[in-house]
Design a protein around this motif. Structure first.
Motif, PDB file in Angstrom:
ATOM      1  N   CYS A   1       0.813  -1.390   0.066  1.00 30.59           N
ATOM      2  CA  CYS A   1       0.153  -0.122  -0.045  1.00 30.59           C
ATOM      3  C   CYS A   1       0.866   1.385   0.044  1.00 30.59           C
ATOM      4  CB  CYS A   1      -0.941   0.110   1.181  1.00 30.59           C
ATOM      5  SG  CYS A   1      -0.082   0.091   2.988  1.00 30.59           S
TER       6      CYS A   1
ATOM      7  N   HIS B   1       0.676  -4.984  10.646  1.00 27.36           N
ATOM      8  CA  HIS B   1       0.089  -4.459   9.380  1.00 27.36           C
ATOM      9  C   HIS B   1      -0.168  -5.309   8.162  1.00 27.36           C
ATOM     10  CE1 HIS B   1      -0.553  -1.381   6.386  1.00 27.36           C
ATOM     11  NE2 HIS B   1       0.405  -1.953   5.636  1.00 27.36           N
TER      12      HIS B   1
ATOM     13  N   GLY C   1      -3.796  -4.916   8.439  1.00 24.02           N
ATOM     14  CA  GLY C   1      -3.890  -3.565   8.541  1.00 24.02           C
ATOM     15  C   GLY C   1      -3.695  -2.785   6.913  1.00 24.02           C
ATOM     16  N   CYS C   2      -3.583  -3.794   6.154  1.00 20.18           N
ATOM     17  CA  CYS C   2      -3.118  -3.228   4.749  1.00 20.18           C
ATOM     18  C   CYS C   2      -4.397  -3.193   3.832  1.00 20.18           C
ATOM     19  CB  CYS C   2      -2.023  -4.301   4.187  1.00 20.18           C
ATOM     20  SG  CYS C   2      -1.503  -3.719   2.308  1.00 20.18           S
ATOM     21  N   LYS C   3      -4.682  -1.959   3.306  1.00 19.77           N
ATOM     22  CA  LYS C   3      -5.860  -1.804   2.733  1.00 19.77           C
ATOM     23  C   LYS C   3      -5.710  -2.638   1.283  1.00 19.77           C
ATOM     24  CE  LYS C   3      -4.209   2.526   0.673  1.00 19.77           C
ATOM     25  NZ  LYS C   3      -4.558   4.061   0.968  1.00 19.77           N
TER      26      LYS C   3
ATOM     27  N   LEU D   1      -6.522  -6.378   1.826  1.00 25.27           N
ATOM     28  CA  LEU D   1      -7.867  -6.412   2.082  1.00 25.27           C
ATOM     29  C   LEU D   1      -8.730  -6.388   0.856  1.00 25.27           C
ATOM     30  CD1 LEU D   1     -10.277  -6.492   3.958  1.00 25.27           C
ATOM     31  CD2 LEU D   1     -10.016  -3.905   4.053  1.00 25.27           C
ATOM     32  N   GLY D   2      -8.315  -5.316  -0.072  1.00 23.80           N
ATOM     33  CA  GLY D   2      -9.054  -5.412  -1.328  1.00 23.80           C
ATOM     34  C   GLY D   2      -8.908  -6.431  -2.219  1.00 23.80           C
TER      35      GLY D   2
ATOM     36  N   TYR E   1      -7.643 -11.040   3.416  1.00 24.90           N
ATOM     37  CA  TYR E   1      -7.904 -11.294   4.576  1.00 24.90           C
ATOM     38  C   TYR E   1      -9.133 -12.044   4.803  1.00 24.90           C
ATOM     39  CZ  TYR E   1      -4.592  -7.523   5.669  1.00 24.90           C
ATOM     40  OH  TYR E   1      -3.504  -6.935   5.498  1.00 24.90           O
TER      41      TYR E   1
END
Length: 220
Positions: free
Chosen positions: A130, A139, A143-145, A148-149, A153
């Motif tokens: 990210c 992270h 916690g990493c977008k 996640l996207g 996760y």
């Protein structure tokens, strides 16, 4: 010469001179005079005192460590079951390499960009995915977008839920697969005693913020 070598050259856990001082606590001679006990019994008691004292020192050092102490902070939260969280260490189901990797991740000791910068191996500590936060094991795990996207996760979450579904079905005498990798999770599974809903919308009698009406599992 031997005494000098043990005193000046060998570390704490190797030197018999230093270990003897720790075990005795400079009180062994007095203890022998005060109590009519065999020397072996007194030595065992002193060794146990030393073990407890050393364990306490190590735990305190772990708690005070700036990086590794973060796991202890999370473990001591009121909503965390400490005994259950550490039960996997007693199960003896992981080989040494995997156990070592998990403990390193918990102690923030993996070779992430954040660790590399702290160790002076590179100039940047930003996440390689990210590029907007410090890259740490925590992270990367949650916690990493970008991760996640991409669904990493969610896939991990679903694997955990599938395992729980298999165990619940076993406890409730519901049909289930013997192996987790072929176990299926239909939205509804039931018998005469219980019904298990999996990843299914639930009926709500009032408005729920953000439409959070789909639970992982709901026994009824």
């Amino acid at each position: 010469m031997v005494n000098e070598h043990h005193t000046k050259c060998l570390p704490q856990q190797t030197s018999t001179t230093k270990l003897g001082e720790n075990f005795s606590g400079n009180t062994l001679d007095n203890t022998i005079k005060e109590y009519d006990n065999p020397a072996t019994l007194i030595t065992r008691e002193k060794r146990e005192e030393y073990r407890k004292r050393e364990l306490k020192t190590r735990v305190e050092g772990w708690q005070q460590h700036k990086r590794a102490g973060r796991f202890m902070e999370e473990l001591n939260q009121n909503n965390i079951n400490k005994e259950a969280s550490l039960q996997w260490l007693k199960s003896d189901k992981f080989p040494f390499d995997e156990e070592q990797l998990i403990i390193a991740a918990q102690g923030q000791g993996l070779l992430t960009n954040g660790f590399k910068k702290m160790a002076g191996l590179q100039n940047t500590d930003q996440c390689r995915f990210c590029h907007s936060a410090v890259e740490s094991p925590s992270h990367l795990m949650s916690g990493c977008k970008i991760l996640l996207g991409d669904g990493h996760y969610t896939a991990r979450h679903n694997k955990v839920c599938r395992y729980l579904h298999l165990k619940i079905c076993g406890e409730m005498q519901l049909d289930r697969s013997l192996n987790i990798w072929v176990h299926e999770t239909p939205p509804i599974k039931s018998n005469v005693k219980v019904t298990v809903f999996y990843d299914k919308d639930i009926q709500a009698g009032r408005y729920i913020k953000d439409k959070a009406i789909k639970s992982d599992m709901e026994p009824a």
